[in-house]
Design a protein around this motif. Sequence first.
Motif, PDB file in Angstrom:
ATOM      1  N   UNK A  82       0.845  -1.187   0.000  1.00  0.00           N
ATOM      2  CA  UNK A  82       0.000   0.000   0.000  1.00  0.00           C
ATOM      3  C   UNK A  82       0.887   1.246   0.000  1.00  0.00           C
ATOM      4  N   UNK A  83       0.698   2.166   0.931  1.00  0.00           N
ATOM      5  CA  UNK A  83       1.510   3.393   0.934  1.00  0.00           C
ATOM      6  C   UNK A  83       2.530   3.377   2.073  1.00  0.00           C
ATOM      7  N   UNK A  84       2.945   2.193   2.469  1.00  0.00           N
ATOM      8  CA  UNK A  84       3.871   2.051   3.590  1.00  0.00           C
ATOM      9  C   UNK A  84       5.311   2.270   3.111  1.00  0.00           C
ATOM     10  N   UNK A 109       8.836   7.210  10.218  1.00  0.00           N
ATOM     11  CA  UNK A 109       7.937   8.146  10.890  1.00  0.00           C
ATOM     12  C   UNK A 109       6.777   8.532   9.982  1.00  0.00           C
ATOM     13  N   UNK A 110       7.060   8.776   8.713  1.00  0.00           N
ATOM     14  CA  UNK A 110       6.002   9.130   7.767  1.00  0.00           C
ATOM     15  C   UNK A 110       4.963   8.020   7.677  1.00  0.00           C
ATOM     16  N   UNK A 111       5.416   6.773   7.699  1.00  0.00           N
ATOM     17  CA  UNK A 111       4.481   5.650   7.642  1.00  0.00           C
ATOM     18  C   UNK A 111       3.706   5.519   8.937  1.00  0.00           C
ATOM     19  N   UNK A 112       4.414   5.653  10.032  1.00  0.00           N
ATOM     20  CA  UNK A 112       3.803   5.499  11.348  1.00  0.00           C
ATOM     21  C   UNK A 112       2.728   6.557  11.602  1.00  0.00           C
ATOM     22  N   UNK A 113       2.981   7.777  11.164  1.00  0.00           N
ATOM     23  CA  UNK A 113       2.028   8.868  11.378  1.00  0.00           C
ATOM     24  C   UNK A 113       1.005   8.979  10.244  1.00  0.00           C
ATOM     25  N   UNK A 114       1.134   8.109   9.260  1.00  0.00           N
ATOM     26  CA  UNK A 114       0.216   8.075   8.115  1.00  0.00           C
ATOM     27  C   UNK A 114       0.174   9.429   7.388  1.00  0.00           C
ATOM     28  N   UNK A 115       1.353   9.955   7.158  1.00  0.00           N
ATOM     29  CA  UNK A 115       1.462  11.282   6.557  1.00  0.00           C
ATOM     30  C   UNK A 115       0.776  11.369   5.201  1.00  0.00           C
TER      31      UNK A 115
END
Length: 149
Positions: A82-84, A109-115
């Motif tokens: 997906x977008x991970x 971090x971008x993945x974790x925070x669902x940026x």
Amino acid sequence: MLRAMNDQTFASYPGESATPAEILAFADEYRSAALLILQNGRPKVPQSRAPFRMVAIHSIELYLNAFLLRCGHGAAQIRGLQHNLAARAELAVGAGLILRKRTREHLHTMSQTREFLITRYEPGGTSLSEINRLQATLNEVAEKASAAI
């Protein structure tokens, strides 16, 4: 007839047969667009930076996709991420892409925070990357993935 056309439409995903070089060229276009859009951002107006964020994140994803395709990962496997960006980066680093620790942490971090989702749906989101950090990540992933392909 309409049913047959719909069956063909859903038989494969767009880009399923794209080569790493084609995905890389696509990523380059998105990167160029992101840098042009960045010029439209206005200080103290976070929404004005959202288009840059969206296009930059998509470009990063495409660069990592191109690298993973080059390394033999299948399009279906990559699509399943997906977008991970963190998962893509882990696979890419495992396959030999050398990214700085700070860049890997930023992708995580971008993945974790669902940026990606926040950028799309929440104007002025609060847990977004700083613009210069996002630009640095985009540039590093672009340069290193391009050199490897």
